[in-house]
Design an enzyme around this catalytic site. Structure first.
Site, mmCIF file in Angstrom:
data_model
loop_
_atom_site.group_PDB
_atom_site.id
_atom_site.type_symbol
_atom_site.label_atom_id
_atom_site.label_comp_id
_atom_site.label_asym_id
_atom_site.label_seq_id
_atom_site.Cartn_x
_atom_site.Cartn_y
_atom_site.Cartn_z
ATOM 1 N N CYS A 132 0.754 -1.266 -0.171
ATOM 2 C CA CYS A 132 0.016 0.014 -0.007
ATOM 3 C C CYS A 132 1.001 1.135 -0.047
ATOM 4 C CB CYS A 132 -0.983 -0.030 1.103
ATOM 5 S SG CYS A 132 -0.205 -0.212 2.727
ATOM 6 N N HIS A 133 2.161 1.217 0.526
ATOM 7 C CA HIS A 133 3.003 2.179 0.409
ATOM 8 C C HIS A 133 3.179 2.611 -1.145
ATOM 9 C CE1 HIS A 133 5.686 -1.340 -0.149
ATOM 10 N NE2 HIS A 133 6.423 -0.711 -0.587
ATOM 11 N N GLU A 159 12.731 1.308 -2.313
ATOM 12 C CA GLU A 159 12.717 0.550 -3.883
ATOM 13 C C GLU A 159 13.230 1.622 -4.961
ATOM 14 O OE1 GLU A 159 8.390 -0.345 -4.249
ATOM 15 O OE2 GLU A 159 8.551 -1.559 -2.246
#
Length: 171
Positions: A132-133, A159
């Site tokens: 959800c991030h 990421e």
């Protein structure tokens, strides 16, 4: 540790703070932020529970930058709508972002459904694993995150996704 409903849990360290991993019936049910630091274990023994040990290993790999996709048995609890949103979350690739509106569109919902998608996203019981991030506002800004915007920014940076704070730091 176990409780009356058959859940077992363990707390592991992470770059975003202690995480409580909760499993039931051989599947990961919940990941909770802000777990008590005094409960952190150095290693999750395989005999404690296979799903917890496997989750701890995969999270460690993710935080080390060597894992981009989780391969875990999951058992999140939620309404049908929330589960549909979480299913879409599971398909958002590492290192990318999407918006609430794009998720609504993928689900065949009208444009105004972004808020409902945001609420389902906020109720995600498996943050990091169901990423959800990776959901941002329509203008690309970081918006709501149950774990706090600081954690969201940290996960996105892990990421290699630039956040608006990274963009303004350039000037």
């Amino acid at each position: 540790m176990s409780d009356p409903v058959g859940e077992i849990s363990v707390v592991v360290a992470s770059p975003v703070g202690p995480l409580e991993l909760v499993a039931v019936a051989g599947a990961l049910r919940t990941i909770r932020f802000d777990a008590p630091a005094d409960r952190v274990v150095a290693e999750v023994p395989d005999d404690l529970a296979a799903p917890l040990a496997r989750t701890a290993r995969q999270l460690a790999e993710y935080f080390a930058g060597t894992r981009r996709v989780f391969d875990l048995p999951l058992a999140p609890v939620g309404t049908d709508f929330r589960r549909r949103v979480w299913d879409v979350l599971a398909t958002v690739p590492w290192g990318t972002t999407t918006t609430y509106g794009e998720i609504a569109s993928r689900l065949g919902l009208p444009p105004g459904a972004s808020r409902a998608v945001g609420a389902a996203n906020g109720a995600n019981p498996l943050p990091v694993v169901l990423p959800c991030h990776r959901v941002v506002g329509s203008d690309g800004t970081l918006t709501g995150y149950a774990g706090g915007l600081g954690r969201k920014a940290t996960l996105l940076r892990l990421e290699h996704v630039a956040t608006e704070a990274d963009q303004t730091a350039l000037f």
